[in-house]
Design a protein around this motif. Structure first.
Motif: not given
Length: 349
Positions: A29-37
């Motif tokens: 699988h390929l996972h894509l995540y969004r992040y911030d501070t």
């Protein structure tokens, strides 16, 4: 900031301009995540990219697509916005693909478990160069854009330099006592730094690749599985004891620890603004470390590195490097990126 991926991740990369990070997992699988501070990682997409483990991940085409390489011998380009497959090289290699890097605007390089390195022209959708220098898996690669030379390390204990202009192997090191697991190019192209299974960092002077010019032993005996270049004087190491460290090169020293996992480090990557360091390990965890304070605190430590203590005569990109030599013994198995302009990958696919 961390998240449990549910499976071990082999490959890791950050988007070149957005707060997105991609991970390739052992289950394909390929996972894509969004992040911030301020908040935790949030998964935006999950794609079944490959039938077998996804070993390498790279954002390309200004972050519009992600290229992945797999143990099923395939290389896949996936659209970041939709998760749809854009292009797939089904039998890219005869054996499992272990490493993948971007080379130029229209080329990528891949290395497999048999020691084969291929250069792919994405305009022609074909292999433009193939190098069969090594006798064991390709563990890591780095590209010198000014001289168009690809440096590769292998489980056979050697480093090779392939000239993409002439399509020839320009140099190969003597066999070392241990597997070479990782490589970065530093000191404005004057040094290639290799991590080894016994924890020694081997420093090669550019143009003199037959044997290393210096060794740094302070990380030993912990295997240096991953190297990540921070700047021309400092790199980040990931070792099999789970420790991530900031290390200075010439003068060679451990500047400070950055963080840790409970199990061996698998991959490291820097965010587009160098604010975050991403790490994966054999514990299924993806962790993001805030590097701002670490970098600010360590900036002064590298100020004297320009006047380094290297004792050999640095040769700048010599075209008469020694011919590749065949050694006698080699090791066998283990697993493991310079920024480039990635605008045109798979643009016509």
């Amino acid at each position: 900031m961390e998240i449990d991926l549910g499976a071990n991740a082999f490959g890791l990369d950050f988007h070149p301009s957005k707060n997105l990070v991609a991970a390739g997992l052992i289950d394909g699988h390929l996972h894509l995540y969004r992040y911030d501070t301020e908040s935790s990682l949030v998964r935006e997409r999950k794609v079944r990219a490959h039938k077998e483990s996804c070993r390498a991940v790279r954002f390309i085409d200004n972050g519009q697509r992600i290229v992945t390489a797999s143990a099923d011998c395939s290389i896949l380009a996936t659209d970041v916005e939709t998760g749809a497959s854009v292009a797939r090289l089904e039998n890219a290699h005869e054996d499992a693909v272990n490493t993948l890097i971007t080379v130029t605007e229209t080329t990528i390089a891949s290395g497999d478990d048999k020691g084969c390195v291929k250069i792919w022209d994405t305009r022609q959708r074909s292999c433009s160069h193939e190098f069969n220098v090594h006798e064991d898996y390709i563990s890591s690669m780095a590209f010198a854009s000014d001289s168009m030379k690809l440096v590769a390390t292998s489980g056979d204990g050697t480093l090779s330099v392939c000239n993409l202009r002439t399509n020839k192997v320009q140099a190969q090191s003597e066999f070392s006592e241990d597997e070479l697991l990782s490589v970065v190019i530093m000191k404005n192209g004057r040094k290639a730094i290799c991590g080894t299974q016994n924890g020694i960092l081997m420093l090669y002077s550019w143009g003199f690749f037959k044997d290393c010019s210096d060794r740094f032993v302070d990380l030993s005996p912990n295997s240096v599985d991953v190297l990540l270049k921070l700047d021309e004087d400092r790199l980040i190491t990931g070792c099999d004891n789970g420790i991530i460290s900031l290390v200075g090169i010439l003068p060679n020293r451990i500047i400070q620890p950055i963080g840790s996992h409970e199990f061996p480090i698998e991959d490291l990557a820097l965010s587009h603004d160098n604010k975050f360091l991403g790490s994966t390990a054999h514990d299924s965890m993806l962790k993001l470390w805030d590097l701002e304070e670490i970098i600010e605190g360590a900036n002064g430590d590298a100020s004297g590195a320009a006047e380094d203590s290297d004792s050999d005569n640095d040769g700048m990109d010599l075209d008469n490097d020694p011919k590749p030599s065949k050694g006698s013994k080699r090791k066998t198995k283990s697993k493991a990126n310079p920024p480039v302009d990635n605008r045109a990958f798979f643009a016509d696919m």
